[in-house]
Scaffold this active site. Structure first.
Site, PDB file in Angstrom:
ATOM      1  N   LYS A  43      15.297  46.428 -16.093  1.00 54.08           N
ATOM      2  CA  LYS A  43      14.610  45.199 -15.769  1.00 54.08           C
ATOM      3  C   LYS A  43      14.475  44.777 -14.272  1.00 54.08           C
ATOM      4  O   LYS A  43      13.309  44.497 -13.790  1.00 54.08           O
ATOM      5  CB  LYS A  43      15.256  43.830 -16.266  1.00 54.08           C
ATOM      6  CG  LYS A  43      14.867  42.634 -16.079  1.00 54.08           C
ATOM      7  CD  LYS A  43      15.655  41.703 -16.815  1.00 54.08           C
ATOM      8  CE  LYS A  43      16.984  41.446 -16.442  1.00 54.08           C
ATOM      9  NZ  LYS A  43      17.330  40.356 -15.861  1.00 54.08           N
ATOM     10  N   THR A  44      15.419  44.846 -13.389  1.00 50.89           N
ATOM     11  CA  THR A  44      15.217  44.443 -11.982  1.00 50.89           C
ATOM     12  C   THR A  44      14.500  45.676 -11.170  1.00 50.89           C
ATOM     13  O   THR A  44      13.715  45.363 -10.375  1.00 50.89           O
ATOM     14  CB  THR A  44      16.461  44.362 -11.584  1.00 50.89           C
ATOM     15  OG1 THR A  44      17.590  43.759 -12.181  1.00 50.89           O
ATOM     16  CG2 THR A  44      16.520  43.820  -9.991  1.00 50.89           C
ATOM     17  N   ASP A 233      12.519  35.871 -12.567  1.00 52.99           N
ATOM     18  CA  ASP A 233      13.235  37.086 -12.965  1.00 52.99           C
ATOM     19  C   ASP A 233      14.117  36.115 -13.713  1.00 52.99           C
ATOM     20  O   ASP A 233      14.150  34.769 -13.678  1.00 52.99           O
ATOM     21  CB  ASP A 233      14.071  37.443 -11.806  1.00 52.99           C
ATOM     22  CG  ASP A 233      15.074  38.482 -12.300  1.00 52.99           C
ATOM     23  OD1 ASP A 233      14.969  39.119 -13.613  1.00 52.99           O
ATOM     24  OD2 ASP A 233      15.838  39.034 -11.682  1.00 52.99           O
ATOM     25  N   GLU A 234      14.818  36.529 -14.812  1.00 49.12           N
ATOM     26  CA  GLU A 234      15.613  35.785 -15.851  1.00 49.12           C
ATOM     27  C   GLU A 234      14.812  34.699 -16.184  1.00 49.12           C
ATOM     28  O   GLU A 234      15.625  33.425 -16.336  1.00 49.12           O
ATOM     29  CB  GLU A 234      16.868  35.405 -15.080  1.00 49.12           C
ATOM     30  CG  GLU A 234      17.568  36.548 -14.452  1.00 49.12           C
ATOM     31  CD  GLU A 234      18.620  37.295 -15.409  1.00 49.12           C
ATOM     32  OE1 GLU A 234      18.506  37.062 -16.362  1.00 49.12           O
ATOM     33  OE2 GLU A 234      19.549  37.983 -14.682  1.00 49.12           O
ATOM     34  N   GLN A 264      19.508  37.283 -23.975  1.00 46.44           N
ATOM     35  CA  GLN A 264      20.716  36.937 -22.925  1.00 46.44           C
ATOM     36  C   GLN A 264      20.678  35.525 -22.485  1.00 46.44           C
ATOM     37  O   GLN A 264      21.191  35.108 -21.407  1.00 46.44           O
ATOM     38  CB  GLN A 264      20.558  37.948 -21.780  1.00 46.44           C
ATOM     39  CG  GLN A 264      20.999  39.190 -22.116  1.00 46.44           C
ATOM     40  CD  GLN A 264      20.871  40.256 -20.962  1.00 46.44           C
ATOM     41  OE1 GLN A 264      21.649  40.137 -20.142  1.00 46.44           O
ATOM     42  NE2 GLN A 264      19.944  41.048 -20.947  1.00 46.44           N
ATOM     43  N   ARG A 610      27.804  44.898 -21.041  1.00 45.23           N
ATOM     44  CA  ARG A 610      28.115  45.056 -19.685  1.00 45.23           C
ATOM     45  C   ARG A 610      28.888  46.279 -19.538  1.00 45.23           C
ATOM     46  O   ARG A 610      28.848  46.925 -18.449  1.00 45.23           O
ATOM     47  CB  ARG A 610      29.126  44.061 -19.122  1.00 45.23           C
ATOM     48  CG  ARG A 610      28.443  42.333 -18.947  1.00 45.23           C
ATOM     49  CD  ARG A 610      27.335  42.369 -18.369  1.00 45.23           C
ATOM     50  NE  ARG A 610      26.195  42.410 -19.366  1.00 45.23           N
ATOM     51  CZ  ARG A 610      24.927  42.586 -19.106  1.00 45.23           C
ATOM     52  NH1 ARG A 610      24.693  42.746 -18.044  1.00 45.23           N
ATOM     53  NH2 ARG A 610      24.083  42.730 -20.294  1.00 45.23           N
TER      54      ARG A 610
END
Length: 739
Positions: A43-44, A233-234, A264, A610
């Site tokens: 994603k980033t 983002d997010e 998330q 994670r």
DNA sequence: TGGATTCGCGTTTTT
DNA sequence: CGCGAATCCA
């Protein structure tokens, strides 16, 4: 052969190695775009690459992109990555940062439209509470029944929703506390204005007000001309205010790219609305949606487990992550006697891994709540394992830092009443409540600030001579320091202030074990100031940006909450405390029902994902909470783990025979809603028997004390009831026992 | 006013 | 149990 031909056909290096979906997301630069990106799908990388791509192909200049993140860390990372993509181009002047820092930057330019001047102060939550307290004292409101903190929380919540006082309607009001909060909301805003201050919520709210106002349509038009691209983002974490602000700004170019993962979304309790994702297509016509579903982080076993758990949520947009990675090891699930045993076991596993060559820096313990950390810390210390705790009070939230900042704020702006009030008697100068009240009363009567009131009253004989002398000394000090601002290096000035005020001496004299650490922090603060060009710039920075940098040089085990772990990854992850009531949190379920449960489950999903290679999940039979022992049963999430990807090792005798006969194991069959409603339970005849006379002989019963009540699991009765303090029956949820 | 003592309560957290 | 806040008392 001409090499030109080669160059033309060669794709830019930054596009290499992207999969089809990632590449599409990067190259789709026209029109609104929603990227639904699962955990570990890059994603980033996609977001920053897309930004770099837009700049690279000349679709926009850096100043024409508005790029928004939630945390400073994320902003920093984005800056570094985009800058690197562009060959190290500096990022000065980019509109890239957190919601709050960007909104603050905007608001400084237009503050006059909301009755502030551009050098307004940004209040921290201590200040907010102090301000509300003052208002409540003035109105003679009982602060015991109506905690100022709660009032602040309610007002902040309205601000998160984008509501100014006149917007708050009946359906936002539940109960007396809300009504009281509403009655204080307007005076609170007025008071903020009078001290030229903003709270965090105001930064966005004021900007929304300005951008919406037809009188200032030229301001919005200007931003529309300015921003050709908006990137977020997010996105699943945006609250309504943030969403409104984004939408106002993005409506010009209609070119907004949001990246997020509904699975998330773990900040619902602080106002985040996943619904913003659902609204996206409606609000931005022609929106394209791209899903990133290939996970590059975890082994197949880990990913399958995460997928299985999250599939129990009904409210999802739908995504199924896959990986071409190998199966890897199964997830280890372990039941233990108590928290100490859990920590012992986990540390043993960590030591074993270390001896196999795994690095401590690639291990993490992710807990649901911070009290779980203590047992781990104790064990780490005992064994000499290197560890670091992430979270806890941030640097600028520490008492000594806030005190020091308050001194600086008063020097920078003498009318910062809240800052002055904070330190007027720190260190102790003999100025107590009574004196402060007198000063405030005078200030109110004359419509002047606290600082001015002091100067005013010192001209008269209204104060006791001793008090008057002290106050005059305080004012003298501040006047002297203020006169030094322009001709002294500000870090030097800060040192002088802390020294001359007696603040440093106060901590030097303190024999508490944490006093030396506080002095250390103050030193750090002073040296941190050197990097800033002026006191004002520094104060702005510290209000919005400053964070504790981790100065760990040796690889250490990370200990933090699940919330803190979002966006991070580790080879090996320990997930302790998977017990009903703790995780999922009882409170979350009580207060938000099925929604709360699903958010907890997303937290479980975040936790599992994670891990790159190895995950350990554990639960205990006896948990110590707030000083008393609590019997616990395994979390329903444990049961949701798919058997084929899990290796279970439950210790025999982990439950005490004295406390319970046998722990019923949960069926995975909840009713269709995922949680039984009170009504459906209440209508069952056998309930009465339980609530009135306890249990029949021969019933196998398991008590679980939790919070205010007791959850009683009755074998064969298929019941699960809680009684609150008053003995009132409260149904929390139900499960079907075996046998 | 300030030190001593009792009281009350107890997720998650960014800015 | 352990901490911060409220309250008590010199």
């Amino acid at each position: 052969m001409s090499s030109d031909l080669f160059v033309v056909n060669e794709e830019p290096p930054y596009l290499q190695g992207l999969n089809a979906a990632q590449r599409e997301a990067v190259e789709t630069v026209d029109g609104p775009l929603l990227v639904l990106a699962g955990a570990g799908t890059g994603k980033t990388r996609v977001l920053t690459t897309r930004m770099g791509h837009i700049l690279q192909i000349g679709a926009a200049f850096p100043g024409q992109i508005l790029a928004v993140t939630f945390t400073n860390k994320a902003a920093q990372e984005m800056k570094e990555r985009v800058s690197a993509l562009l060959g190290g181009q500096p990022v000065e002047g980019w509109w890239l940062g957190t919601f709050h820092s960007l909104a603050a930057r905007m608001l400084r330019r237009h503050a006059d439209h909301v009755g502030l001047s551009s050098n307004f102060t940004i209040l921290d939550d201590d200040d907010q509470v102090r301000l509300v307290k003052q208002l409540m004292e003035l109105q003679n409101v009982d602060q015991k029944k109506n905690p100022p903190k709660a009032i602040v929380a309610i007002i902040s919540r309205w601000k998160d929703k984008g509501l100014i006082p006149s917007d708050v309607q009946g359906n936002d009001l539940n109960g007396d506390l809300d009504r009281l909060a509403l009655s204080l909301y307007h005076p609170y805003q007025e008071r903020l204005k009078s001290v030229n201050a903003c709270d965090f919520g105001d930064l966005l709210l004021h900007m929304i007000t300005i951008l919406k106002d037809p009188k200032h349509s030229e301001i919005l038009a200007d931003y529309h001309r300015r921003f050709k691209y908006v990137m977020v983002d997010e996105y699943q974490d945006t609250n309504v205010a943030q969403y409104l602000w984004l939408r106002l700004l993005a409506k010009g170019s209609n070119n907004i790219c949001c990246v997020g993962d509904d699975d998330q979304s773990i900040y619902g309790w602080r106002g985040a609305e996943v619904e913003n994702i659902l609204r996206f297509e409606k609000d931005f016509e022609g929106a394209k949606i791209i899903r990133l579903e290939e996970n590059y982080r975890s082994t197949s076993n880990i990913l399958s487990a995460a997928n299985a758990v999250i599939s129990n949520n009904s409210n999802r947009l739908g995504k199924e992550l896959f990986t071409s990675d190998q199966d890897g090891e199964k997830i280890t699930v372990r039941g233990l006697w108590d928290g100490a045993a859990e920590a012992r076991w986990a540390c043993e596993e960590m030591e074993a891994l270390q001896s196999k060559g795994w690095s401590a820096g690639q291990m993490a313990v992710l807990v649901r709540t911070s009290f779980q950390m203590r047992e781990f810390e104790e064990r780490f210390i005992q064994l000499g394992l290197p560890y670091r705790v992430i979270g806890g009070p941030r640097f600028y939230e520490r008492k000594e830092i806030r005190d020091a900042l308050a001194y600086l704020r008063v020097v920078a702006q003498k009318n910062d009443d809240l800052a002055l009030e904070r330190i007027i008697n720190v260190p102790k100068r003999g100025l107590g409540d009574a004196t402060i009240q007198t000063l405030y009363a005078h200030g109110r009567a004359k419509q002047i600030s606290l600082y001015d009131s002091i100067q005013d009253l010192c001209q008269t004989d209204e104060l006791r001579p001793k008090v008057k002398a002290t106050l005059m000394r305080v004012i003298d000090d501040f006047e002297r320091w203020r006169s030094m601002v322009d001709n002294t290096a500000h870090s030097e000035l800060a040192g002088t202030i802390l020294d001359e005020s007696g603040y440093l001496d106060m901590w030097k004299a303190d024999k508490a074990p944490d006093a030396p650490g506080r002095l250390e922090n103050l030193k750090e603060l002073v040296s941190a100031m050197e990097e800033f060009e002026s006191l004002a710039v520094f104060l702005e920075h510290i209000a919005l940006v400053l964070d504790n940098q981790d100065n760990s040089n040796q690889p250490s085990i990370t200990l933090m909450t699940l919330h803190g772990a979002k966006g991070l990854e580790f080879d090996c992850v320990f997930l302790p405390g998977w017990e009903e009531g703790l995780f999922p949190s009882q409170r979350s379920m009580d207060e938000n029902g099925i929604k709360g449960l699903e958010e907890e489950r997303r937290l479980a999903y975040v936790g599992i994902t994670r891990a790159r290679k190895k995950a350990f999940i554990s639960y205990v039979g006896n948990r110590r909470m707030h000083g008393s022992w609590v019997n616990a049963i395994p979390s329903r999430f444990v049961e949701e783990l798919p058997a084929g990807h899990v290796e279970t090792q439950t210790e025999t005798g982990m439950y005490s025979a004295a406390r319970s006969v046998e722990v019923p194991s949960r069926s995975r069959h909840w009713d269709s809603s995922g949680m039984r409603t009170a009504r459906s339970i209440e209508s069952r005849p056998e309930i009465e028997r339980v609530s009135e006379s306890g249990f029949s002989r021969g019933d196998r019963v398991f008590h679980q004390k939790f919070g205010n009540g007791t959850i009683i699991h009755v074998d064969g009765q298929k019941l699960d009831i809680a009684f609150d303090k008053a003995g009132k029956k409260r149904v929390m949820d139900s499960f079907v026992t075996q046998n």
